[in-house]
Write a protein that holds these residues in place. Structure first.
Motif, PDB file in Angstrom:
ATOM      1  N   THR A  17       0.790  -1.235   0.000  1.00 13.08           N
ATOM      2  CA  THR A  17       0.000   0.000   0.000  1.00 13.08           C
ATOM      3  C   THR A  17       0.821   1.284   0.000  1.00 13.08           C
ATOM      4  N   ALA A  18       1.984   1.268   0.643  1.00 11.57           N
ATOM      5  CA  ALA A  18       2.702   2.530   0.841  1.00 11.57           C
ATOM      6  C   ALA A  18       4.146   2.254   1.240  1.00 11.57           C
ATOM      7  N   LEU A  19       4.983   3.274   1.101  1.00 12.25           N
ATOM      8  CA  LEU A  19       6.344   3.247   1.632  1.00 12.25           C
ATOM      9  C   LEU A  19       6.359   4.076   2.900  1.00 12.25           C
ATOM     10  N   THR A  20       6.888   3.519   3.990  1.00  9.94           N
ATOM     11  CA  THR A  20       6.985   4.257   5.242  1.00  9.94           C
ATOM     12  C   THR A  20       8.432   4.257   5.720  1.00  9.94           C
ATOM     13  N   GLY A  21       8.737   5.161   6.637  1.00  9.53           N
ATOM     14  CA  GLY A  21      10.089   5.207   7.166  1.00  9.53           C
ATOM     15  C   GLY A  21      10.270   6.318   8.172  1.00  9.53           C
ATOM     16  N   GLN A  22      11.486   6.465   8.634  1.00 11.06           N
ATOM     17  CA  GLN A  22      11.883   7.500   9.576  1.00 11.06           C
ATOM     18  C   GLN A  22      13.063   8.259   8.984  1.00 11.06           C
ATOM     19  N   ILE A  23      13.091   9.580   9.148  1.00  9.90           N
ATOM     20  CA  ILE A  23      14.210  10.378   8.679  1.00  9.90           C
ATOM     21  C   ILE A  23      14.578  11.418   9.730  1.00  9.90           C
ATOM     22  N   ARG A  24      15.876  11.679   9.840  1.00  5.87           N
ATOM     23  CA  ARG A  24      16.403  12.683  10.770  1.00  5.87           C
ATOM     24  C   ARG A  24      17.248  13.659   9.967  1.00  5.87           C
ATOM     25  N   LEU A  25      16.760  14.874   9.819  1.00  4.92           N
ATOM     26  CA  LEU A  25      17.503  15.914   9.119  1.00  4.92           C
ATOM     27  C   LEU A  25      18.388  16.639  10.115  1.00  4.92           C
ATOM     28  N   GLU A  26      19.637  16.840   9.759  1.00  8.52           N
ATOM     29  CA  GLU A  26      20.549  17.542  10.664  1.00  8.52           C
ATOM     30  C   GLU A  26      21.055  18.845  10.060  1.00  8.52           C
ATOM     31  N   THR A  27      21.366  18.835   8.785  1.00  7.90           N
ATOM     32  CA  THR A  27      21.683  20.058   8.043  1.00  7.90           C
ATOM     33  C   THR A  27      20.915  19.970   6.740  1.00  7.90           C
ATOM     34  N   TYR A  28      19.914  20.839   6.563  1.00  7.10           N
ATOM     35  CA  TYR A  28      19.038  20.660   5.400  1.00  7.10           C
ATOM     36  C   TYR A  28      18.272  21.946   5.120  1.00  7.10           C
ATOM     37  N   ASN A  29      18.139  22.258   3.848  1.00 11.82           N
ATOM     38  CA  ASN A  29      17.372  23.419   3.388  1.00 11.82           C
ATOM     39  C   ASN A  29      16.539  22.975   2.209  1.00 11.82           C
ATOM     40  N   ASP A  30      15.210  22.939   2.378  1.00  6.85           N
ATOM     41  CA  ASP A  30      14.376  22.369   1.319  1.00  6.85           C
ATOM     42  C   ASP A  30      14.314  23.228   0.064  1.00  6.85           C
ATOM     43  N   SER A  31      14.722  24.498   0.151  1.00  4.91           N
ATOM     44  CA  SER A  31      14.749  25.325  -1.051  1.00  4.91           C
ATOM     45  C   SER A  31      15.999  25.052  -1.895  1.00  4.91           C
ATOM     46  N   LEU A  32      16.984  24.371  -1.306  1.00  5.64           N
ATOM     47  CA  LEU A  32      18.242  24.080  -2.009  1.00  5.64           C
ATOM     48  C   LEU A  32      18.474  22.587  -2.207  1.00  5.64           C
ATOM     49  N   ASN A  33      17.708  21.764  -1.470  1.00  7.59           N
ATOM     50  CA  ASN A  33      17.917  20.316  -1.512  1.00  7.59           C
ATOM     51  C   ASN A  33      16.615  19.579  -1.742  1.00  7.59           C
ATOM     52  N   ASN A  34      16.690  18.505  -2.514  1.00 10.51           N
ATOM     53  CA  ASN A  34      15.598  17.551  -2.663  1.00 10.51           C
ATOM     54  C   ASN A  34      16.145  16.154  -2.462  1.00 10.51           C
ATOM     55  N   LEU A  35      15.335  15.292  -1.861  1.00 11.12           N
ATOM     56  CA  LEU A  35      15.700  13.884  -1.731  1.00 11.12           C
ATOM     57  C   LEU A  35      14.667  13.085  -2.512  1.00 11.12           C
ATOM     58  N   ASN A  36      15.076  12.571  -3.662  1.00  9.20           N
ATOM     59  CA  ASN A  36      14.168  11.900  -4.583  1.00  9.20           C
ATOM     60  C   ASN A  36      14.265  10.383  -4.445  1.00  9.20           C
ATOM     61  N   LEU A  37      13.100   9.740  -4.392  1.00  6.15           N
ATOM     62  CA  LEU A  37      13.010   8.289  -4.273  1.00  6.15           C
ATOM     63  C   LEU A  37      12.436   7.735  -5.564  1.00  6.15           C
ATOM     64  N   GLN A  38      13.073   6.678  -6.105  1.00  5.97           N
ATOM     65  CA  GLN A  38      12.639   6.090  -7.368  1.00  5.97           C
ATOM     66  C   GLN A  38      12.742   4.570  -7.306  1.00  5.97           C
ATOM     67  N   PHE A  39      11.623   3.876  -7.561  1.00  6.28           N
ATOM     68  CA  PHE A  39      11.641   2.416  -7.660  1.00  6.28           C
ATOM     69  C   PHE A  39      12.052   2.005  -9.071  1.00  6.28           C
ATOM     70  N   GLN A  40      12.664   0.803  -9.155  1.00  8.95           N
ATOM     71  CA  GLN A  40      13.059   0.249 -10.443  1.00  8.95           C
ATOM     72  C   GLN A  40      12.761  -1.243 -10.498  1.00  8.95           C
ATOM     73  N   LEU A  41      12.759  -1.781 -11.696  1.00 10.75           N
ATOM     74  CA  LEU A  41      12.708  -3.221 -11.941  1.00 10.75           C
ATOM     75  C   LEU A  41      13.630  -3.508 -13.108  1.00 10.75           C
ATOM     76  N   ALA A  42      14.620  -4.378 -12.880  1.00 13.35           N
ATOM     77  CA  ALA A  42      15.594  -4.737 -13.912  1.00 13.35           C
ATOM     78  C   ALA A  42      16.224  -3.486 -14.528  1.00 13.35           C
TER      79      ALA A  42
END
Length: 367
Positions: free
Chosen positions: A125-150
């Motif tokens: 149904t969904a991807l879940t998780g935990q994240i801890r940001l320590e040095t981060y600026n969302d206007s300058l950084n993105n964290l992109n998640l991408q699934f693949q197959l083969a």
């Protein structure tokens, strides 16, 4: 040489315009009557879910049979590999045990997590998780998640910024991403890539833990949208919440409400996500876990009613400029419920503004 001219109406009635001066010494000019290009009708639009109507006080709980991708090195899961960057798959600072970390992140640093077989999203149904940001600026950084197959992309990438509180540093926070946001329904996957994009500023540092694909529990989406031939100009959102909670109002002061709860619910683990979707993509996202989050992100507490046992509040969000939803582009506002809110007596939301039906194309487009 002065040429006298007269502006007449186009209906042949002989009505002419004239020049007028309001006071001596001021410029003279035409008196012009104006009328709006489009006439809008008042609209009250509740956020709706096909199964639960307006009632957002539902229970979303993730349990049983999850597909673990990584929780650091605590339990064997998907195989890890560094694509680029300074990644540690056995960082000691985990939500529980160890975690995965990236330090001094650069543009296009990425980590690869590979399944020994493949996972059927039709049973998840969904991807879940935990994240801890320590040095981060969302206007300058993105964290992109991408699934693949083969080695081929499945669905689309998702920006984790749209599902977390990017202003919360040095503390773990949960996140939930429905599979629909990945553009996935029943496809198989065998890889998940985490890629940092960075355009400047301090190099980011973050850690994540307990990343898994859930089997049981589905995020619930409540939507305010419009038909394809409509434009909705939203001037305010009203949110109503009720719970079993003793509170009072004395001399204009509200007592019994806590900033770190949602009435009597403890701070939410994953949070309620509010998003504005434009042209099929999130252009604004905020995560709400407690009453203080509502108030700090623009809500005003405008009503407070209590009978000594139950408490009801209304939160009002007013926009200085209307939020425009163009139905022809699939624009909408959504609340995503990711926690158990069934302890609330009521939780509803509605958008107010004005609406206009248009022909073929949006009135907002140039001819």
């Amino acid at each position: 040489m002065v040429i006298k001219t007269t502006i007449l109406d186009g209906d042949g009635k002989g009505i002419s315009s004239h020049v007028h001066r309001f006071a001596k010494g001021l410029h003279a000019g035409q008196i012009v009557l104006t009328e709006g290009l489009a006439k809008f009708d008042p609209e009250f639009h509740p956020f709706l879910n096909e199964s639960f109507g307006t009632a957002m006080n539902q229970s979303v709980v993730f349990t049983g049979g999850s597909e673990l991708i990584t929780n650091g090195s605590d339990v064997a899961a998907w195989t890890t590999a560094i694509g680029a960057g300074t990644w540690d798959f056995n960082d000691a600072t985990g939500k529980t045990g160890s975690s995965v970390s990236l330090t001094n992140g650069n543009n296009n640093d990425f980590a690869i997590f590979t399944d020994s077989g493949s996972t059927d999203f039709g049973a998840h149904t969904a991807l879940t998780g935990q994240i801890r940001l320590e040095t981060y600026n969302d206007s300058l950084n993105n964290l992109n998640l991408q699934f693949q197959l083969a080695n081929l992309n499945i669905g689309n990438s998702v920006n984790l910024n749209d599902f977390i509180d990017t202003g919360l540093l040095n503390s773990y926070q949960g996140f939930v991403i429905p599979k629909e946001d990945f553009g996935i329904t029943t496809q198989y996957v065998d890889e998940l890539d985490f890629t940092l994009t960075r355009i400047g500023g301090t190099k980011p540092i973050f850690r994540f833990d307990d990343i898994q694909i859930e089997v049981s529990g589905t995020p619930l989406v409540f939507t305010a949208d419009v038909e394809k031939d409509e434009v909705f100009c939203i001037t305010e959102l009203r949110i109503a919440i009720a719970d079993v909670l003793a509170s009072t109002v004395a001399n204009g002061t509200m007592e019994g409400l806590s900033y770190d709860k949602l009435l009597d619910l403890v701070k939410l683990a994953n949070g309620i996500i509010f998003q504005r979707i434009q042209n099929g993509k999130p252009v604004f996202s905020v995560t709400i876990k407690q009453l203080g989050d509502f108030l700090s992100t623009g809500s005003n507490l405008v009503n407070h009613i209590s009978d000594g046992t139950n408490t009801f509040i209304t939160l009002l969000i007013e926009f200085p400029e209307p939020i425009v939803l163009d139905g022809s582009k699939g624009d909408k506002l959504i609340f995503i419920i990711n926690d158990d809110l069934s302890g609330l007596l009521q939780f509803t939301a509605a958008a107010r503004g004005s609406i206009k039906k248009v022909d073929k194309k949006s009135i907002l487009e140039d001819p």
